[in-house]
Design an enzyme around this catalytic site. Structure first.
Site, PDB file in Angstrom:
ATOM      1  CE  LYS A 175     -11.098   4.326 -10.763  1.00 33.34           C
ATOM      2  NZ  LYS A 175     -11.260   3.495 -11.958  1.00 33.34           N
ATOM      3  CE  LYS A 231       3.535  -0.145   3.322  1.00 34.35           C
ATOM      4  NZ  LYS A 231       3.177   1.285   3.226  1.00 34.35           N
ATOM      5  N   GLY A 291       0.817  -1.206   0.000  1.00 32.69           N
ATOM      6  CA  GLY A 291       0.000   0.000   0.000  1.00 32.69           C
ATOM      7  C   GLY A 291       0.845   1.248   0.000  1.00 32.69           C
ATOM      8  CB  SER A 346     -11.235   3.292 -15.392  1.00 30.84           C
ATOM      9  OG  SER A 346     -10.363   4.268 -14.906  1.00 30.84           O
ATOM     10  CB  VAL A 360      -1.696   3.022   4.711  1.00 31.32           C
ATOM     11  CG1 VAL A 360      -2.063   3.951   3.592  1.00 31.32           C
ATOM     12  CG2 VAL A 360      -0.729   1.955   4.236  1.00 31.32           C
TER      13      VAL A 360
END
Length: 777
Positions: free
Chosen positions: A720, A360, A354, A677, A358
């Site tokens: 998203k 880890k 990641g 996308s 965050v």
């Protein structure tokens, strides 16, 4: 000494040797001119003049590079060898001096003047001969390299000059010294010169003998010290004295027995201990062996911590220390549950992948705490030497084990939680590939017999719980990635960040800055503003820095008695943190033609993306701007081709591409953008511009498009969706195949967004476009 007649004979230059009169010698001749000289001599009277070169290395010597005095010799035998050289047997006749040279292309001839030597001897000659023989005999006894038969041969010679020549030929002299003897024509002078040479050689031999004796005495002293040391050991043993090396060996023996190491390792340890006992303490090898034994003893071979198999307690620890990250917590609890049932499961190998910040690394620490295991961390960032992982061979100076074995020593148990931090930042060069060395470490089927180059004996890593961390999986070699269970940590939602900031970060920073809860308060709307406008990241490191800045400002105001209590709100936030640093995508205020809102995934979370389409009179040129990558450009081409193929169905002029130039622009042109996308977003914006139907302002969309109008699945739906929620959108169009990913989206976001699942572009248009076709378009 009288000189006699002059004669012209062929010249044969010699390299590295010379011939004295009466000497018989074999020579190998290979140079062309020398072979021609031999053949000329054989055709005439078999006589040839031998003179020595001054420099051995020269192949074709000129006149100045050959000594003028040499030996006239007779060729007794000549034999041609298969390799082209000629072997010749020559006999020295008498000394002679070169008077004149006659050089042709084939050979070199010389005019020589012979020296006649007086063979009769007087009393002085006899005395000199006896002295020379006596010195030669002494030299032979010292040297032991010349046999007594040689001495007997020399003693039988009657002529003084011949005896001097013969003795000189047997002495290990330099070529220059031998040439000086050859050039000494006067017999008495020659005898005296040879006597001086033998005396010098005797002195050298005496010095060599003294040096040899000195070395021998030194060796005998070392042996004596070794013998006395062994005696001292025996005395200490009898007296029960535990000091010195005997006591040290005894202590090491006890430690080896206590470690609980496997039998094959114990056998090696005792073998090395036996060597250590025999090697003198002053020897460098003694320190090497001792260091190796210390490593074997300090490694954990059987000591283990008992896992706390209380799932409720482990879950509480993980929940208290980390908000979110449900997948990782679930995996750890599953492991604990299986351990409780089997108590023999091999340690799992997890890779937390990641963005930075965050949590880890801190999560791995919490896992160790929840399991009641020791925790050890090694950083692999920048490691490019294989020996960093596997260690050095003990033959190297300063050799030591690799980082894995060093980590196990630090852990002091065989079942720690072992964190391999930044596994994606290893590199390789001429010193090897460390990622390949890790393959054995991270393979559950192999790591029970891990081999370190320094330790050499196999070490069991199967009970270790390995946790690796990485920012980018793409840089990890495929074989290494295959050995790990990848758990992706996508980042925190805005709601999660608010919770983490209030429960953990703010408390931590207030304590660090000496602030009490009564002195600083940050309201929820202000906390959201800090997250939205002053940070752009997937983790919370930047957020923690901003909170630290707020605490510093607050501390200054409180100390300078400006205020007793600070309350951070949206109104005064700029006083503490300055002007807003970032903006985030927001929904349009009204429906617009040719503008569609797409959803994008970035390394720091999700964001919204406005795609604008403009039509202008032209010949169907498609212009793409906004620093788009190749994949995104291809998505635009695919959307354009789809619209051309469905123009009639979409109520678009079939010849639109011949009448208009189409410009597609994605704002924030300085930021690189790529990915498939945005396909349905581009198609929707194009159709809106061509039909005149506006795109609904509350709708965001993401999905890849094909030439047949199919909508294909995408990644990063969670991020998203969060960006859509943050931007104020209420409806999100996503591919039908992404339905499985909806569960990852936080419930609070799912409740406020309407997700429309589509498989064809027609379905997208039904939900995205408003109003009827504008006929003017």
């Amino acid at each position: 000494m009288a000189k006699k007649e002059q004669t012209i004979v062929p010249l044969l230059p010699l390299r590295g040797l010379l011939v004295y009169p009466t000497m018989v010698l074999h020579l190998d001749v290979g140079r062309d001119k020398s072979i021609q000289a031999l053949e000329k001599a054989m055709m005439d009277d078999h006589m040839i003049f031998l003179a020595t070169q001054k420099e051995i290395s020269i192949d074709e010597p000129n006149i100045d590079e050959i000594y003028r005095i040499g030996t006239l010799t007779r060729i007794k035998q000549m034999l041609k060898l298969p390799n082209g050289t000629i072997r010749v047997l020559v006999e020295g006749i008498q000394r002679a001096e070169i008077i004149h040279y006659y050089e042709t292309e084939e050979l070199l001839e010389v005019e020589i003047q012979k020296f006649e030597e007086n063979v009769s001897k007087d009393a002085e000659d006899e005395a000199l001969m006896r002295s020379m023989l006596d010195y030669f005999d002494q030299y032979i006894k010292l040297s032991k390299k010349i046999s007594q038969e040689t001495y007997a041969t020399v003693a039988d010679v009657d002529e003084p000059g011949r005896m001097a020549d013969l003795i000189t030929s047997h002495l290990p002299l330099k070529l220059k010294e031998k040439q000086e003897v050859l050039e000494t024509v006067d017999v008495k002078k020659r005898l005296n010169k040879v006597i001086d040479i033998i005396n010098n050689e005797k002195e050298v031999l005496n010095l060599e003998k003294k040096i040899g004796q000195r070395v021998k005495r030194s060796m005998e002293r070392t042996q004596k010290e070794y013998y006395l040391r062994e005696q001292m050991k025996a005395i200490q043993k009898e007296l029960g004295d535990k000091e010195g090396k005997t006591g040290e060996v005894s202590s090491l023996t006890e430690k080896i027995e206590e470690t609980g190491m496997p039998e094959h390792v114990k056998k090696t340890a005792f073998k090395e201990l036996e060597r250590y006992e025999k090697v003198p303490s002053s020897s460098a090898e003694s320190a090497v062996i001792r260091n190796y034994l210390d490593w074997l003893i300090s490694l954990p071979w059987s000591k283990a911590t008992e896992d706390t198999l209380d799932i409720q307690n482990a879950e509480k620890i993980l929940e208290d220390e980390h908000y979110g990250l449900e997948k990782v917590k679930e995996r750890v609890l599953e492991y604990l549950a299986v351990q409780q049932l089997t108590s023999s499961l091999k340690g799992p190998i997890l890779c937390l992948a990641g963005p930075p910040g965050v949590g880890k690394t801190s999560l791995a620490r919490s896992v160790a705490k929840s399991l009641n295991r020791n925790f050890v961390r090694i950083s692999l960032g920048g490691v490019r030497d294989e020996s960093e992982i596997r260690g050095h061979r003990r033959t190297y100076v300063g050799a030591m084990p690799g980082r894995i074995i060093q980590g196990m020593k630090k852990a002091s148990t065989i079942n720690p939680v072992f964190l391999l931090d930044e596994i994606d930042k290893m590199s390789s060069d001429f010193r090897g590939d460390p990622s390949s060395a890790l393959l054995e470490v991270l393979d559950p089927e192999q790591n029970h017999t891990f081999s370190d180059h320094y330790i050499e004996e196999t070490y069991d890593l199967s009970k270790v719980m390995f946790i690796a961390t990485a920012n980018n999986l793409a840089t990890i070699p495929a074989p290494l990635r295959d050995r790990m269970e990848i758990i992706t940590i996508a980042g925190y939602t805005e709601l999660e960040k608010v919770h983490i900031a209030k429960e953990h970060l703010l408390t931590k920073q207030m304590n660090a800055h000496g602030l009490k809860k009564s002195q600083l308060q940050i309201r929820d709307d202000a906390m959201k503003s800090v997250i939205r406008y002053y940070t752009r990241e997937a983790g919370v490191r930047g957020l923690e820095r901003q909170l630290a800045a707020v605490c510093r400002k607050a501390a200054k105001k409180i100390v300078s008695n400006e205020k007793k209590k600070i309350v951070l709100t949206n109104k005064n936030i700029e006083d503490f943190l300055g002007k807003k640093q970032f903006r985030y995508g927001q929904a349009e205020f009204e429906d617009q033609i040719g503008v569609a809102t797409g959803l994008a995934y970035t390394t720091v979370g999700g964001d919204t993306l406005s795609i604008e389409v403009s039509l202008s009179p032209g010949k169907g040129k498609l212009i793409l701007t906004g620093k788009l990558g190749d994949v995104m450009k291809e998505s635009a081409q695919a959307a354009f081709s789809y619209i051309r193929s469905r123009a009639n169905d979409l109520k678009i002029d079939p010849d639109f591409h011949e009448k208009h130039d189409i410009h597609i622009h994605v704002p924030e042109g300085a930021v690189p953008k790529d990915g498939p996308s945005a396909g349905i977003t581009m198609a929707t914006a194009l159709i809106s511009a061509l039909t005149g139907r506006p795109v609904r302002k509350e709708v965001g969309m993401t999905g890849e498009i094909t030439l047949r109008g199919r909508v294909l699945p995408i990644g990063g739906l969670k991020e998203k969706s969060l960006s859509a929620h943050r931007a104020g959108l209420t409806k999100v169009i996503v591919p039908k195949e992404n339905e499985k990913d909806l569960d990852d989206i936080p419930e609070s976001v799912r409740n406020e967004l309407k997700f429309v699942l589509v498989s064809q572009l027609d379905e997208v248009l039904k939900h995205a476009l408003a109003g009827e076709v504008n006929e003017s378009n």
